[in-house]
Design an enzyme around this catalytic site. Structure first.
Site, PDB file in Angstrom:
ATOM      1  N   GLU A  61       0.813  -1.223   0.000  1.00  0.00           N
ATOM      2  CA  GLU A  61       0.000   0.000   0.000  1.00  0.00           C
ATOM      3  C   GLU A  61       0.841   1.265   0.000  1.00  0.00           C
ATOM      4  O   GLU A  61       0.511   2.253  -0.665  1.00  0.00           O
ATOM      5  CB  GLU A  61      -0.939   0.017   1.215  1.00  0.00           C
ATOM      6  CG  GLU A  61      -1.994  -1.076   1.230  1.00  0.00           C
ATOM      7  CD  GLU A  61      -1.490  -2.375   1.849  1.00  0.00           C
ATOM      8  OE1 GLU A  61      -0.294  -2.454   2.199  1.00  0.00           O
ATOM      9  OE2 GLU A  61      -2.297  -3.310   1.981  1.00  0.00           O
ATOM     10  N   HIS A 130     -11.018  -3.698  12.218  1.00  0.00           N
ATOM     11  CA  HIS A 130     -11.765  -3.407  10.998  1.00  0.00           C
ATOM     12  C   HIS A 130     -13.010  -2.538  11.183  1.00  0.00           C
ATOM     13  O   HIS A 130     -13.799  -2.400  10.273  1.00  0.00           O
ATOM     14  CB  HIS A 130     -12.144  -4.714  10.301  1.00  0.00           C
ATOM     15  CG  HIS A 130     -10.982  -5.352   9.598  1.00  0.00           C
ATOM     16  ND1 HIS A 130      -9.886  -4.634   9.188  1.00  0.00           N
ATOM     17  CD2 HIS A 130     -10.751  -6.634   9.222  1.00  0.00           C
ATOM     18  CE1 HIS A 130      -9.026  -5.453   8.599  1.00  0.00           C
ATOM     19  NE2 HIS A 130      -9.516  -6.672   8.620  1.00  0.00           N
TER      20      HIS A 130
END
Lengths: 335, 335
Positions: A61, A130
């Site tokens: 990323e 999350h």
């Protein structure tokens, strides 16, 4: 023509129209070419535009964020998609040592049209990592705009504005809003940064919030109405720049400010704005602003844990009701 | 593999005299500019930290020879050599160091954030390794536009320890991007020696090759060696669109971030510095040229004098500007 579509369809429509009208726009991120298309928000784009403009990436990323920024320096407008916002913490160097500062580091001569979409995963059983929505980390840095669309109309208009902007913009999306429907014009349009919206007029208290918490705020304002309290509900929509005018105008009228946030208690938009409203309307507000935030801890995966952790319309209404019930005197300006 | 030799390039055979003369001038411009920077630093009008390139001039001079105007260069905190070898205006660089608005980055960036789009330098990050991703992204942009430019990235041996290096080379290899990675291995990262950062036997070229990026190691103090490798490799990148890595072994004479030498510090001995000074890239070329009767001693002195006069004049001009005229012409903060 305007018709009802979902939040994810609105994102898809914005992306499609941008890619059709602007050859320099491309989509990049893990799984952007997936068959289910990031819960529908990129569905069919790979088939329509091919692998040159819908780029799946290695699990890298940070460098890929820098790479997308490099392409922006030679005329492209990348949309970097994170299906889970948590992975944006992997990109902090690329985003904030470089992308946020690129305009400054080039003497404000070089544009940096870079859009990142981060999806907040809060929902069923997402647990500690999350479910988080740590947008204040991003909003802290000068040189970056941060927006959090609530309705499908905003999802389309703000993403379009983000991609066409000459500076980096981070769009905070909420997974729990993806299936919500709303009226969206078919035509291409943009929404202004730094503009909030009054969702409901009221006269007794201003309740401001952003993203998914607004659903609860609207329900809470119904409950308050039953108790005879008229609440004005404001959708802040744009985190940075934020809309002070809309808040000042509303609080000048109601004298009371509640700000509900989607993140932890310290260093967030609720704190920032309540401080600023306090500074500007010190002698006019009837009581210090009320901040409704998440506890300084992480949510667990179980339903019970989630129920204890998150606010509900009922708990919000109750807190506001009790808070308004306390008599307060107007403060006096220093002589 | 790493040590293969190329056939003598066309340029070297046909125009050797002119070619070497130009390389000599480039190296002298870098050297004399930086020596002057060092000399003037105590006067106080150069207002930013400087990372000097003295000792490594053959790398920039050798690589940039075969880059075209439309090609891109990504440099780093030690940028002066790359900027000057790309034909960057020395007056603008000196002005930048003095914090003047006429500097290449408007006086905002200082020595570490060079911006010279006319030389293909689209902005510079001082965070070690991050430029690798930016330059790789420029390569992605070139490829997406179907151009045949090259994106050259200068990085140090320290930067090869960052995740950016692995992530970017992997992506460049995967997507066959026209990127030239030039690793200037001076074996030093700030005050840390390569032996304290890498296990013995770790080979930067082999790391690149294991990621699918072809590589070669050259004597970074021999401009002819560097140029010879660069000519073949840049042509190959341009024709075939594939990444390549050149590891140029060289040495930094001055302190990490200092206008001065750093004799007597713990990380290196005076003996080591003296040994490398014997391998001075400029002396090496000048000796070769005089011994081969390509240039006379008188002509060499004359070239040195011309450049010295040019550089002196530049710094005189900067000194005359009594007060720094740097203004932060940034747009007002978003809120």
């Amino acid at each position: 023509m305007t018709r009802e579509i979902t939040y994810s369809e609105a994102i898809l429509e914005a992306t499609t129209q941008l890619m059709e009208g602007h050859p320099e726009v491309y989509l990049i991120g893990e799984g952007v070419d997936d068959f289910n298309g990031l819960w529908g928000s990129t569905k069919g784009l790979y088939e329509k535009f091919g692998d040159q403009r819908v780029l799946d990436i290695p699990i890298s990323e940070n460098a890929l964020t820098g790479i997308a920024a490099g392409s922006a320096l030679v005329g492209f407008r990348p949309i970097f998609t994170h299906q889970r916002i948590d992975f944006m913490l992997m990109c902090m160097d690329a985003l904030f040592n470089n992308i946020a500062k690129w305009q400054a580091m080039t003497g404000y001569k070089q544009n940096m049209p870079f859009t990142a979409r981060g999806i907040v995963g809060r929902g069923w059983g997402q647990s500690v990592q999350h479910a988080q929505s740590f947008y204040p980390v991003f909003a802290h840095f000068p040189g970056v705009k941060v927006v959090a669309p609530y309705s499908p109309y905003e999802a389309k208009g703000l993403l379009t504005a983000a991609v066409l902007a000459e500076e980096p913009v981070i769009v905070i999306e909420a997974r729990s809003l993806y299936s919500k429907k709303g009226c969206v014009p078919e035509d291409f349009y943009t929404l202004d940064f730094g503009k909030g919206e009054i969702l409901r007029d009221g006269s007794d208290v201003t309740i401001a919030g952003l993203s998914y918490i607004l659903e609860d705020l609207l329900s809470a304002s119904d409950l308050l109405k039953d108790k005879g309290i008229s609440a004005e509900v404001i959708n802040l929509r744009s985190i940075k720049p934020f809309d002070m005018d809309i808040l000042i105008e509303s609080v000048s009228k109601t004298g009371n400010l509640v700000i509900a946030d989607i993140t932890w208690d310290c260093f967030n938009l609720a704190s920032e704005l309540s401080c600023r409203v306090n500074e500007q309307l010190f002698t006019e507000i009837k009581r210090p602003p009320l901040r409704l935030t998440l506890p300084e801890m992480y949510v667990g995966a179980s339903r019970e844990s989630e129920e204890n952790y998150y606010m509900s319309a009922e708990s919000i209404a109750k807190k506001i009701f009790c808070w308004l019930d306390q008599p307060m005197q107007k403060r006096q300006a220093l002589q | 593999m790493s040590q293969k030799k190329f056939k003598k390039g066309i340029t070297l055979m046909v125009n050797k005299s002119t070619f070497l003369r130009e390389r000599l001038k480039t190296m002298l411009r870098i050297r004399i500019f930086e020596e002057k920077t060092s000399l003037e630093y105590p006067s106080g009008y150069l207002k930013c930290p400087v990372h000097l390139y003295i000792g490594q001039e053959a790398v920039a001079a050798g690589i940039c020879t075969y880059l075209e105007t439309a090609d891109y260069v990504t440099t780093n905190h030690r940028s002066h050599g790359h900027y000057i070898a790309r034909g960057g205006d020395m007056l603008k660089l000196a002005a930048e160091m003095a914090g003047m608005e006429s500097g290449c980055t408007g006086g905002i960036g200082g020595s570490q954030h060079i911006y010279a789009p006319e030389s293909g330098i689209m902005g510079t990050s001082a965070i070690v390794g991050s430029g690798i991703s930016i330059g790789t992204g420029i390569g992605l942009g070139i490829k997406m536009k179907k151009q045949n430019h090259v994106s050259a990235i200068f990085l140090g041996d320290g930067a090869t320890e960052e995740g950016y290096f692995y992530e970017s080379l992997n992506f460049a290899s995967l997507k066959k991007l026209p990127v030239l990675y030039v690793c200037e291995n001076n074996s030093l990262a700030t005050q840390s020696r390569i032996e304290s950062r890498r296990a013995s036997g770790v080979d930067i070229c082999k790391i690149a090759e294991s990621l699918g990026v072809q590589s070669i190691r050259v004597d970074g103090n021999n401009v002819m060696d560097v140029a010879e490798a660069a000519e073949t490799i840049i042509q190959k990148i341009r024709n075939e669109s594939c990444p390549y890595l050149i590891e140029a072994v060289t040495y930094r004479w001055m302190g990490h971030v200092s206008p001065y030498e750093d004799y007597g510090v713990r990380y290196r001995t005076q003996h080591e510095i003296e040994e490398w000074k014997k391998k001075c890239p400029i002396k090496k070329l000048a000796d070769y040229m005089t011994q081969s009767s390509i240039i006379s001693n008188e002509e060499y002195d004359f070239i040195c004098k011309l450049i010295k006069d040019e550089v002196d004049e530049i710094f005189e001009k900067i000194k005359k500007v009594e007060k720094s005229s740097a203004k932060v012409s940034a747009p007002s903060t978003p809120y």
